[in-house]
Design an enzyme around this catalytic site. Structure first.
Site, PDB file in Angstrom:
ATOM      1  N   ASP A   2       0.853  -1.192   0.000  1.00  0.00           N
ATOM      2  CA  ASP A   2       0.000   0.000   0.000  1.00  0.00           C
ATOM      3  C   ASP A   2       0.889   1.242   0.000  1.00  0.00           C
ATOM      4  OD1 ASP A   2       0.868  -0.597   2.665  1.00  0.00           O
ATOM      5  OD2 ASP A   2      -0.602   0.823   3.447  1.00  0.00           O
TER       6      ASP A   2
ATOM      7  N   GLU B 211       0.067  -1.117   5.790  1.00  0.00           N
ATOM      8  CA  GLU B 211       1.139  -0.574   6.643  1.00  0.00           C
ATOM      9  C   GLU B 211       0.982   0.918   6.856  1.00  0.00           C
ATOM     10  OE1 GLU B 211       4.985   0.988   8.009  1.00  0.00           O
ATOM     11  OE2 GLU B 211       3.907   1.554   6.210  1.00  0.00           O
TER      12      GLU B 211
HETATM   13  N1  LIG Z   1       8.235   3.245   5.593  1.00  0.00           N
HETATM   14  C1  LIG Z   1       7.646   3.084   6.865  1.00  0.00           C
HETATM   15  C2  LIG Z   1       6.584   4.107   7.109  1.00  0.00           C
HETATM   16  O1  LIG Z   1       6.472   5.050   6.347  1.00  0.00           O
HETATM   17  N2  LIG Z   1       5.775   3.905   8.148  1.00  0.00           N
HETATM   18  C3  LIG Z   1       4.721   4.781   8.506  1.00  0.00           C
HETATM   19  C4  LIG Z   1       3.785   4.002   9.364  1.00  0.00           C
HETATM   20  C5  LIG Z   1       2.524   4.709   9.694  1.00  0.00           C
HETATM   21  C6  LIG Z   1       1.970   4.764  10.920  1.00  0.00           C
HETATM   22  N3  LIG Z   1       0.816   5.444  10.791  1.00  0.00           N
HETATM   23  C7  LIG Z   1       0.695   5.793   9.559  1.00  0.00           C
HETATM   24  N4  LIG Z   1       1.733   5.323   8.877  1.00  0.00           N
HETATM   25  C8  LIG Z   1       5.272   5.986   9.259  1.00  0.00           C
HETATM   26  O2  LIG Z   1       4.610   7.041   9.186  1.00  0.00           O
HETATM   27  O3  LIG Z   1       6.320   5.892   9.911  1.00  0.00           O
HETATM   28 ZN   LIG Z   2       7.058   1.984   4.146  1.00  0.00          ZN
HETATM   29 ZN   LIG Z   3       5.493   4.897   4.455  1.00  0.00          ZN
END
Ligand SMILES: NCC(=O)N[C@@H](Cc1c[nH]cn1)C(=O)O
Ligand SMILES: [Zn+2]
Ligand SMILES: [Zn+2]
Length: 509
Positions: free
Chosen positions: A99, A165
């Protein structure tokens, strides 16, 4: 086994693999909106088809439903795939997400976000190019190229690719815990390629992440949107100036912890024949979350003398951060302070307000209901449940001071804990050997400010080493406009992932 033929093959066929990345980027698999959910599912099926084509055994796990934008919809499938099942070989689990963050051309993208466009410097622009479609599909190309060249893949490969994710990994933890002794039983180590080099030239291995707690603060009042001329409330001019002052990472300032602030509620002069405006209350409350001064929440692990030395040895310059943000407006002026803020201190960011008028033009409306969104990045030794409790108490106390007849509700949408790993594990040695083979350099060991909550889940549920092996650079602009992956990072990254698998096989564990 020499991988020279693998390296030659990928060098010669780079354009083909760039086109294949273009195919993946063209699927707008944004997990955060109802509208895009079919595209997220389509992306999951795209991966399934690619893996099946190569003879992997693939299972799609359906984690259930979620409520989004007032609707109950299916969560996208978790793609579990296995390639190789030889008890004599180690088993490596790789994780990634298919995603992406939302992206609109009008956000300021120079090109269409869902069309991969390469410029003359080899920068390939497109949503998901670096986060995380480039790395995810590279694991698949690793299998494909081994097959094409008749090379033996020296490990069993298990893959876990999720489609949520960027929206809290809903449903994933339950599946991992339920499958720890089944599907994930024989996993010897875990590798995740979903982060970035510290700068733009030197590869690194990453052993720590911050946690994230994402909050939604709803303020509602009138039964419908209203004309501001007819129903607008009046407050003192001083209070009307109470706008949010900081939305940057420096908002590692969470003033409700042991820092009493003088209330400005007594400055309010409410005209009681008018409505309490939800947006005014929300802006006031969001303003009370952060200050530019930088006050730190409790429970932050103290800086040790040993830790202090780490920052000096790293290949990181202020120009790396200036390039990454396209500006020089950092709060700190030394690399050590910048990295400490990013890696080991908490931060609070204000993300947006749902229900607020944001289009061009001058609509004079009072929105009836607004939802403020903010997140806190958490660090050792903070506990997400305690953070949620503190945030709720603080917001409710500030709201009570307003004497407003509006209603508020505050929810923690999702929370994931911080993660720190042991870099002395053979998994890290194997990855370091692979970096030295591909880049001829000993990598830096880094932590990151972002969050991949599943990292800790794998470490705890499978009781094994988890490693972050980044492909992209610090200036890739993940989550931002004009996200890109450099062609060289993609091609050398494919070589690196393959070499890492061979180094895992070769190392004495
Ligand atoms: N590449 C990892 C990443 O971008 N993780 C996101 C996870 C997240 C948590 N809530 C929304 N997205 C991040 O923002 O760290
Ligand atoms: Zn990521
Ligand atoms: Zn991300």
């Amino acid at each position: 086994m020499s991988l020279e033929s693998f390296y030659e093959y990928i060098d010669k066929n780079q354009d083909h693999y760039v086109r294949r990345l273009g195919e993946a980027v063209a699927i707008p698999s944004v997990s955060g909106t109802v509208q895009h959910r079919p595209e997220v599912v389509r992306m999951g099926h795209w991966l399934e088809a690619e893996l099946k084509r190569l003879g992997a055994s693939v299972e799609l796990r359906h984690p259930g439903k979620q409520e989004l934008e007032g609707q109950v919809i299916d969560l996208p499938p978790i793609v579990l795939a296995t390639y190789g099942n030889d008890p004599a070989k180690k088993t490596v689990l790789v994780y990634g997400h298919y995603d992406v963050q939302p992206a609109l051309k009008e956000d300021g993208w120079a090109t269409d976000p869902f069309t991969l466009v390469e410029d003359s410097q080899g920068r390939m622009f497109g949503r998901g190019s670096t986060d995380d479609k480039g790395p995810v599909i590279s694991w698949i190309w690793t299998i494909e190229i081994h097959q094409k060249l008749g090379l033996d893949l020296p490990v069993n490969l298990k893959m876990c690719f999720e489609g949520m994710e960027e929206s809290g990994s809903e449903g994933l933890d339950d599946i991992i815990y339920a499958e720890a002794d089944k599907y994930f039983k024989d996993v010897d180590c875990v590798c995740i390629s979903d982060n970035y080099w510290l700068g733009t030239t030197k590869p690194c291995l990453t052993y720590g992440l911050r946690g994230v707690s994402y909050f939604m603060l709803t303020v509602s009042g009138p039964g419908k949107d209203l004309h501001s001329g007819v129903f607008g409330q009046s407050r003192s001019p001083a209070d009307a100036l109470g706008i949010v002052r900081s939305t940057t990472q420096a908002a590692r300032s969470v003033p409700w912890s042991a820092h009493a602030e003088s209330s400005r509620a007594n400055q309010l002069t409410l005209a009681l024949d008018q409505v309490h405006e939800p947006m005014t209350d929300l802006i006031h409350l969001m303003h009370k979350l952060v200050t530019p001064e930088g006050k730190i929440l409790d429970d932050v692990a103290p800086v040790t003398a040993d830790e202090d030395k780490i920052y000096k040895a790293l290949d990181f310059k202020m120009d790396d951060i200036y390039n990454a943000i396209d500006a020089k407006n950092t709060i700190h002026d030394t690399t050590k302070e910048v990295l400490m803020s990013r890696w080991r201190f908490p931060s609070l960011s204000l993300h947006g307000i749902e229900g607020a008028f944001y289009s061009p033009g001058a609509k004079t409306v009072i929105p009836a209901k607004v939802v403020g969104k903010f997140s806190i990045r958490t660090v050792p030794n903070q506990d997400p449940d305690k953070i949620t409790e503190l945030v709720k108490k603080h917001v409710e106390a500030e709201f009570a001071k307003l004497g407003s007849k509006n209603k508020i509700s505050i929810e923690c949408g999702h929370a994931g804990k911080w993660w720190v790993a042991d870099i002395n594990n053979w998994n890290y040695t194997a990855a370091s050997n692979a970096i030295q083979k591909i880049f001829g350099i000993v990598p830096d060991y880094t932590r990151e400010g972002g969050s991949i909550p599943v990292t800790l889940t794998f470490q705890e549920a499978l009781k094994t080493s988890v490693l972050l092996l980044p492909m992209g650079r610090s200036d890739d602009g993940a989550h931002s406009i004009n996200e890109k992956l450099d062609r060289s990072n993609y091609i050398e990254g494919i070589k690196l992932l393959a070499t890492y698998l061979h180094e895992v096989a070769a190392i004495k564990a």
